[in-house]
Write an enzyme that holds these catalytic residues in place. Sequence first.
Site, PDB file in Angstrom:
ATOM      1  N   SER A 113       0.814  -1.221   0.000  1.00  0.00           N
ATOM      2  CA  SER A 113       0.000   0.000   0.000  1.00  0.00           C
ATOM      3  C   SER A 113       0.845   1.267   0.000  1.00  0.00           C
ATOM      4  O   SER A 113       1.718   1.454   0.859  1.00  0.00           O
ATOM      5  CB  SER A 113      -0.918  -0.033   1.236  1.00  0.00           C
ATOM      6  OG  SER A 113      -1.185   1.245   1.745  1.00  0.00           O
ATOM      7  N   THR A 114       0.566   2.127  -0.952  1.00  0.00           N
ATOM      8  CA  THR A 114       1.364   3.340  -1.125  1.00  0.00           C
ATOM      9  C   THR A 114       1.227   4.293   0.066  1.00  0.00           C
ATOM     10  O   THR A 114       2.215   4.871   0.515  1.00  0.00           O
ATOM     11  CB  THR A 114       0.951   4.065  -2.417  1.00  0.00           C
ATOM     12  OG1 THR A 114      -0.475   4.174  -2.472  1.00  0.00           O
ATOM     13  CG2 THR A 114       1.420   3.291  -3.634  1.00  0.00           C
TER      14      THR A 114
END
Lengths: 208, 208
Positions: free
Chosen positions: A15-16
């Site tokens: 997840s960024t």
Amino acid sequence: MPRRPTLEFWFEFASTYSYLAAMRIEALAEEAGVGLRWRPFLLGPIFAGQGWTTSPFNLFPAKGRAMWRDLAREAARLGLPPIRRPADFPQNSLAAARVASYGADQPWIGPFTRAVFEAEFARGQSIAEPAAISALLNGLGLDGPAILKAATSEPNKSRLRVVGEEAKSRGIFGAPTFLTEDGELFWGNDRLEQALAWATGDRPPGLA
Amino acid sequence: MPRRPTLEFWFEFASTYSYLAAMRIEALAEEAGVGLRWRPFLLGPIFAGQGWTTSPFNLFPAKGRAMWRDLAREAARLGLPPIRRPADFPQNSLAAARVASYGADQPWIGPFTRAVFEAEFARGQSIAEPAAISALLNGLGLDGPAILKAATSEPNKSRLRVVGEEAKSRGIFGAPTFLTEDGELFWGNDRLEQALAWATGDRPPGLA
């Protein structure tokens, strides 16, 4: 001496915005006098429950384009290196999650988590292969192969599955998510400061 | 005298975070020396293009629960009245959007937009019926019936459809969205301050 409050940090290595939170949370929590509980988990099963087979940033291209641009702006604003996008997105984060799950209460959890995220989003490297995770552990002065072996033991693998069920049952639908001891849920890197404030008892006026 | 920059404010009357942005944007833009272009639009067609028949906050219940709680916290933090949730969510926003589309360049667009959002989320009233919108216009000292009639004329109805196509073509996937003159897109009430800063030329280091 008053009891030190704790904040749970639920994150997914693919997840960024978990990346942005992971790079900041230890210093900010220390400053706020809040203890951290590192809660690595896998978003895949949660997304699957919503009928998604991949990241919403891939399923909805306009949203994805805006996210990558926003991530670049946010990285610059937060003083992080320019984003380098790994060839595959989302990365297969199973090996990293198993190691983090195994080491969640170890003193190396913070450095390890940051090392994985930096490899992935600041250097654009793959984190999918166990060998890559082992090398990152070695780079921290740890015994990569031994930790990887322990992390892929049956008890630890099943622990990660149980954590996934816990995530669902506690209302988690994305990452990063911050959970306070009184069950307040904050979703997204943008809410990190508010989650820490809530954990210390600092709440918006009029809210329980 | 230097040219005053302009920011486009794309909003949907059914959208909870558009509410938070709409209540703040005029004062913040004034303070920043930025002109506003009010761009009411309908999210429905865009969501339909993603295979959604209603708000994602209804489709994904955990996300919806977290949103309503976050909205309550954010309203308190921003000094807005406690959220009162309308009986139906999302509200049918067609009548309000047609009026706002008709009046987008009129001096009453700000007060009208805030009046609709306040009725909806601070008083929990329905905004679906044209009569409700007419009454809000009357309350602003305007001629509600006349404006409503003009807003439902064929040219204005088709204008709103064209605006929907423009939204898609410019990469808009949610609301609120802020677009600068050089095409930078910021999504979400959380990015209002950054969008205004960008509009005035204040950008994170290292970004074009």
